[in-house]
Design an enzyme around this catalytic site. Structure first.
Site, PDB file in Angstrom:
ATOM      1  N   ASN A  11     -30.380  -7.300  38.279  1.00  0.00           N
ATOM      2  CA  ASN A  11     -30.565  -8.747  38.204  1.00  0.00           C
ATOM      3  C   ASN A  11     -30.610  -9.279  39.631  1.00  0.00           C
ATOM      4  OD1 ASN A  11     -30.349 -11.494  37.844  1.00  0.00           O
ATOM      5  ND2 ASN A  11     -28.316 -11.445  36.887  1.00  0.00           N
ATOM      6  N   LYS A  13     -31.122 -12.246  40.571  1.00  0.00           N
ATOM      7  CA  LYS A  13     -30.621 -13.628  40.664  1.00  0.00           C
ATOM      8  C   LYS A  13     -31.563 -14.495  41.513  1.00  0.00           C
ATOM      9  CE  LYS A  13     -26.020 -11.957  39.654  1.00  0.00           C
ATOM     10  NZ  LYS A  13     -24.574 -12.068  39.838  1.00  0.00           N
ATOM     11  N   HIS A  97     -26.225 -15.180  30.716  1.00  0.00           N
ATOM     12  CA  HIS A  97     -25.469 -14.664  31.866  1.00  0.00           C
ATOM     13  C   HIS A  97     -24.335 -15.649  32.176  1.00  0.00           C
ATOM     14  CE1 HIS A  97     -24.406 -13.581  35.954  1.00  0.00           C
ATOM     15  NE2 HIS A  97     -24.918 -12.388  35.684  1.00  0.00           N
ATOM     16  N   GLU A  99     -23.280 -16.863  34.790  1.00  0.00           N
ATOM     17  CA  GLU A  99     -23.626 -17.938  35.727  1.00  0.00           C
ATOM     18  C   GLU A  99     -24.357 -19.066  34.997  1.00  0.00           C
ATOM     19  OE1 GLU A  99     -25.493 -15.407  38.646  1.00  0.00           O
ATOM     20  OE2 GLU A  99     -23.516 -14.566  39.082  1.00  0.00           O
ATOM     21  N   GLU A 169     -19.863  -8.208  30.674  1.00  0.00           N
ATOM     22  CA  GLU A 169     -19.623  -8.503  32.085  1.00  0.00           C
ATOM     23  C   GLU A 169     -18.377  -9.365  32.218  1.00  0.00           C
ATOM     24  OE1 GLU A 169     -23.521  -8.191  34.449  1.00  0.00           O
ATOM     25  OE2 GLU A 169     -23.501 -10.170  33.568  1.00  0.00           O
ATOM     26  N   GLY A 175     -19.544  -9.928  41.203  1.00  0.00           N
ATOM     27  CA  GLY A 175     -19.681 -10.306  42.603  1.00  0.00           C
ATOM     28  C   GLY A 175     -18.373 -10.340  43.367  1.00  0.00           C
ATOM     29  N   SER A 215     -19.799  -5.718  39.645  1.00  0.00           N
ATOM     30  CA  SER A 215     -19.530  -4.872  40.809  1.00  0.00           C
ATOM     31  C   SER A 215     -19.829  -3.388  40.585  1.00  0.00           C
ATOM     32  CB  SER A 215     -18.091  -5.082  41.291  1.00  0.00           C
ATOM     33  OG  SER A 215     -17.901  -6.437  41.670  1.00  0.00           O
TER      34      SER A 215
HETATM   35  P1  PGA Z   1     -22.575  -7.964  40.491  1.00  0.00           P
HETATM   36  O1  PGA Z   1     -23.255  -8.910  39.384  1.00  0.00           O
HETATM   37  O2  PGA Z   1     -23.128  -6.568  40.255  1.00  0.00           O
HETATM   38  O3  PGA Z   1     -23.020  -8.555  41.803  1.00  0.00           O
HETATM   39  O4  PGA Z   1     -21.118  -8.022  40.273  1.00  0.00           O
HETATM   40  C1  PGA Z   1     -23.409  -8.487  38.065  1.00  0.00           C
HETATM   41  C2  PGA Z   1     -24.138  -9.527  37.276  1.00  0.00           C
HETATM   42  O5  PGA Z   1     -23.967 -10.722  37.550  1.00  0.00           O
HETATM   43  O6  PGA Z   1     -24.897  -9.183  36.360  1.00  0.00           O
END
Ligand code: PGA
Length: 253
Positions: A11, A13, A97, A99, A169, A175, A215
């Site tokens: 992803n 983003k 997601h 976010e 997740e 992140g 992560s």
């Molecule tokens: P990350 O994000 O690997 O940077 O932790 C995962 C995600 O948001 O799908």
């Protein structure tokens, strides 16, 4: 137990312009040439979907959208319809997601409409679910997952197990550099598979893929994938750099 081919999804983003995304896709294509036994998907920003799709058209790397609207067209300024991302060459659409849920107020009802709309045009929804740190500490992880799965999939019928992917997740791992232990992830994945069994029956649920996200890095992917119910990963930060992402696809090699 059904054999499930792992899916490693990246992803991107809100990173990479069209030309930057095309460069990264070209690198990935050559880094991953000849790699088999694993499915790969990249979700660039909307503005890079067409160019990335073009770069990858003869590669076995699928392209996905990071979001979509549930209506097929209309006066919805700034939104993108499922048919549009499908026509841009997408196979998948990431939906719900964290976010989107946390920063843009998406509800389980919105997520459900998006899942249905994606399926209606033949896109594979990657339905994201996961608990916050506070919810985990309050021992609410399972009840949160229960609600997100049941509401997100309300009224959703599936023809084939490959028609939908679920991504677990935990928000506290996105992140942050803090990965769930493989035992914590496995426990959540097993719980989610149990819910999918209830909704779709054992044969379907056992063949559906549940990805872990949060992560994921080259040095933890092998341990995660080694767990019974972890069928791949949704990778954010570590998917931006082609060499790193390719190492994740190769399960850490
Ligand atoms: P990350 O994000 O690997 O940077 O932790 C995962 C995600 O948001 O799908």
């Amino acid at each position: 137990m059904a054999t499930r081919i792992p899916l490693i999804a990246g992803n991107w983003k809100m990173f990479k312009t069209g030309p930057e995304a095309a460069d990264a896709a070209r690198s990935l294509k050559s880094l991953l040439a000849g790699v088999s036994g694993v499915d790969v998907m990249i979700a660039p920003p909307f503005t890079a979907l067409a160019t990335v799709g073009d770069v990858l058209k003869d590669a076995s790397i699928a392209v996905g959208a990071q979001n979509l609207h549930w209506e097929s067209q209309g006066a919805f300024t700034g939104e993108i319809a499922p048919g549009m991302v499908k026509a841009a060459g997408c196979r998948h659409a990431i939906i719900g997601h964290s976010e989107r849920r946390q920063l843009f107020g998406e509800t389980d009802g919105d997520v459900n409409r998006k899942v249905q709309a994606a399926l209606a045009v033949g896109l594979i929804p990657v339905l994201c679910i996961g608990e916050t740190e506070a919810e985990r500490e309050a021992a609410q992880t399972f009840s949160v997952l229960d609600k997100q799965v049941r509401l997100g999939l309300e009224g959703v019928s599936l023809q084939n197990p490959g028609d939908l992917v679920v991504a677990y997740e935990p928000l506290w791992a996105i992140g942050t550099g803090k990965t769930a232990t493989r035992e914590q992830a496995q426990e959540a994945h097993a719980y989610i598979r149990g819910l999918l069994r209830e909704l779709y029956g054992e044969t379907m649920a056992d063949a559906m893929r549940i990805l872990y996200g949060g992560s994921v890095k080259p040095d933890n992917i092998a341990a995660l994938i080694g767990m019974d119910d972890i069928d791949g990963a949704l990778v954010g930060g570590a998917s931006l750099e082609p060499e790193t992402f390719a190492r994740i696809v190769k399960l850490g090699d």
